[in-house]
Design an enzyme around this catalytic site. Structure first.
Site, PDB file in Angstrom:
ATOM      1  N   HIS A   1      40.678  31.453  45.460  1.00 26.55           N
ATOM      2  CA  HIS A   1      40.483  32.893  45.176  1.00 26.55           C
ATOM      3  C   HIS A   1      41.224  33.682  46.244  1.00 26.55           C
ATOM      4  CE1 HIS A   1      37.709  36.430  43.971  1.00 26.55           C
ATOM      5  NE2 HIS A   1      38.637  36.902  44.785  1.00 26.55           N
TER       6      HIS A   1
ATOM      7  N   HIS B   1      43.841  37.267  47.105  1.00 24.50           N
ATOM      8  CA  HIS B   1      44.538  38.512  46.748  1.00 24.50           C
ATOM      9  C   HIS B   1      45.840  38.573  47.532  1.00 24.50           C
ATOM     10  CE1 HIS B   1      41.008  40.143  44.661  1.00 24.50           C
ATOM     11  NE2 HIS B   1      40.333  39.476  45.567  1.00 24.50           N
TER      12      HIS B   1
ATOM     13  N   LYS C   1      40.116  36.121  34.760  1.00 27.23           N
ATOM     14  CA  LYS C   1      39.200  36.739  35.715  1.00 27.23           C
ATOM     15  C   LYS C   1      38.378  37.840  35.054  1.00 27.23           C
ATOM     16  CE  LYS C   1      37.408  38.065  39.578  1.00 27.23           C
ATOM     17  NZ  LYS C   1      37.506  37.756  40.996  1.00 27.23           N
TER      18      LYS C   1
ATOM     19  N   HIS D   1      33.544  37.708  38.904  1.00 25.32           N
ATOM     20  CA  HIS D   1      32.996  38.530  39.988  1.00 25.32           C
ATOM     21  C   HIS D   1      31.571  38.850  39.565  1.00 25.32           C
ATOM     22  CE1 HIS D   1      33.314  41.504  43.367  1.00 25.32           C
ATOM     23  NE2 HIS D   1      32.182  41.864  42.777  1.00 25.32           N
TER      24      HIS D   1
ATOM     25  N   HIS E   1      32.985  33.792  45.061  1.00 22.92           N
ATOM     26  CA  HIS E   1      32.449  34.336  46.325  1.00 22.92           C
ATOM     27  C   HIS E   1      30.926  34.506  46.265  1.00 22.92           C
ATOM     28  CE1 HIS E   1      33.120  37.864  43.891  1.00 22.92           C
ATOM     29  NE2 HIS E   1      34.380  37.999  44.214  1.00 22.92           N
TER      30      HIS E   1
ATOM     31  N   ASP F   1      38.993  34.638  49.097  1.00 21.67           N
ATOM     32  CA  ASP F   1      38.920  36.064  48.780  1.00 21.67           C
ATOM     33  C   ASP F   1      39.592  36.895  49.872  1.00 21.67           C
ATOM     34  OD1 ASP F   1      38.403  38.333  47.321  1.00 21.67           O
ATOM     35  OD2 ASP F   1      36.270  38.430  47.827  1.00 21.67           O
TER      36      ASP F   1
HETATM   37  C1  NCD Z   1      38.758  42.534  46.688  1.00 25.66           C
HETATM   38  C2  NCD Z   1      40.051  43.349  46.778  1.00 25.66           C
HETATM   39  O1  NCD Z   1      40.231  44.065  47.763  1.00 25.66           O
HETATM   40  O2  NCD Z   1      40.891  43.229  45.886  1.00 25.66           O
HETATM   41  N1  NCD Z   1      37.815  43.064  47.629  1.00 25.66           N
HETATM   42  C3  NCD Z   1      36.755  42.407  48.149  1.00 25.66           C
HETATM   43  O3  NCD Z   1      35.956  43.042  48.848  1.00 25.66           O
HETATM   44  N2  NCD Z   1      36.559  41.139  47.944  1.00 25.66           N
HETATM   45  C4  NCD Z   1      38.269  42.578  45.303  1.00 25.66           C
HETATM   46  C5  NCD Z   1      37.197  41.552  45.018  1.00 25.66           C
HETATM   47  O4  NCD Z   1      37.500  40.362  44.901  1.00 25.66           O
HETATM   48  O5  NCD Z   1      36.038  41.935  44.905  1.00 25.66           O
HETATM   49 ZN    ZN Z   2      38.449  38.832  45.370  1.00 30.57          ZN
END
Ligand code: NCD
Ligand code: ZN
Length: 354
Positions: free
Chosen positions: A14, A16, A100, A137, A175, A248
């Site tokens: 996971h 970003h 997702k 999520h 998460h 995450d």
């Molecule tokens: C994530 C993001 O910034 O894209 N933020 C987070 O707090 N984890 C989005 C997410 O996965 O919830």
């Molecule tokens: Zn995330």
């Protein structure tokens, strides 16, 4: 005492990576340690089509150093307009690994997410049939529900009914931050797994709120009480194959974190493995680290284990990670609040298996 640990190259289930100048800065940080990562689709606008996922994948590869042996695994952002046939075809073609589900409004860039689960039933049924995993999520967005309870309420209000309606659907509860989430995954038989982040293995809500507000510890789902954090550590270090690492890692420029209405997300990629190793060491479970970071996730997704190895060496305390300079501004790297001693020795070639 063990001071050298060699494991199969790990995966991040996971992640970003963002886009543009932020992508350029953060992608190498993950590729340095991980062989593969499941890349979240919550760009602005989100990645909703197979063509969009393929184009994003190409931009990620472009952002990597030439020598990187890293495979981005792509996801599609589920909306109420997602076409079941497109999802199934994109998965069959190897363009996307998973879909997702963001409940609309649950977190950063989730406005296009799902409001009515009824409207996505045809997609979920097609995914179950074709074996496409759904990454969730797991938080309700009902403003009446306290933010610390949103995950636990999601399990009973949304996830359990959903799994009864589509029993064949493979689900990743992402998460996980609560003891209830851990129990749900444990009690639900095959076909469900839970990812755990590095930061939620460390943080409690005190880190965020006691003695001053610390925006770099603000992420969603928000960190909970110590007993929940302890349940996550127990799950991660138990050796149970249903739990694996999904960092995450979610970079935001410092200016948007240190803000009157700060963004959610902890940027952990550069230190995630060192943090997880410290947690496993403290739990006396270093022998289970490889399962958690390198084996369980691949097994759940039906992918081969990575070729090549990664070595961690225990030594002097590492200097604080500080900030990553990016073209979108400085990004503070997650500080676990204790000294890190496990340093990643540069990975041998061997690359990702898929
Ligand atoms: C994530 C993001 O910034 O894209 N933020 C987070 O707090 N984890 C989005 C997410 O996965 O919830
Ligand atoms: Zn995330």
């Amino acid at each position: 005492m063990t001071d050298l640990l060699t494991i199969a190259r790990p995966d991040d289930w996971h992640l970003h990576l963002r886009d543009g100048p932020m992508l350029a800065a953060v992608a190498p940080e993950t590729a340095r340690h991980f062989a593969r990562a499941l890349v979240m689709p919550n760009l602005v606008p989100p990645v909703v089509t197979a063509a969009g996922a393929a184009a994003y994948r190409a931009r990620i590869l472009e952002a990597l150093p030439r020598e990187a042996a890293f495979t981005p695994l792509m996801t599609l952002y589920l909306t109420e307009a997602t076409d079941p046939a497109e999802v199934v075809a994109a998965h069959a073609a190897g363009v996307v690994t998973a879909v997702k589900l963001y409940p609309a409004g649950a977190t950063t860039n989730s406005a296009s997410g799902v409001r009515e689960m009824d409207r996505v039933m045809p997609v979920l049924e097609a995914m179950a049939e074709a074996g496409v995993p759904l990454c969730i999520h797991g938080e309700v967005t009902d403003p009446e529900v306290d933010i610390f309870d949103r995950e636990a309420v999601f399990l009973t209000r949304v996830l359990e009914p959903l799994r009864r309606r589509v029993p064949g659907l493979r689900v990743v509860l992402e998460h996980v931050t609560t003891a209830e989430g851990v129990e749900y995954v444990r009690g639900s038989g095959p076909g469900i797994a839970g990812t755990l982040t590095a930061h939620h293995l460390v943080l409690t809500r005190n880190h965020l709120l006691a003695g001053g507000i610390r925006p770099h510890y603000y992420c969603l789902p928000v960190a909970k009480r110590a007993r929940h954090r302890d349940a996550l550590v127990a799950a991660a270090t138990s050796g149970d194959g249903r739990f694996f690492l999904g960092t995450d890692s979610a970079p935001h420029p410092d200016g948007l974190k240190e803000h009157a209405c700060g963004c959610a997300g902890c940027f952990t990629a550069p230190v995630a493995l060192a943090v997880v190793a410290a947690v496993f060491e403290a739990a006396g479970a270093l022998d289970r680290l490889e399962g958690f970071v390198s084996r369980h996730g691949a097994a759940f997704y039906g992918l081969p284990e990575n070729a090549g190895t990664l070595t961690l060496r225990r030594g002097e305390a590492l200097p604080p990670a500080g900030k990553l300079v990016t073209g979108a501004g400085p990004v503070t790297v997650f500080d676990p609040g204790f000294a890190l001693h496990w340093k990643v020795v540069p990975a041998r070639a061997g690359g990702a298996a898929a």
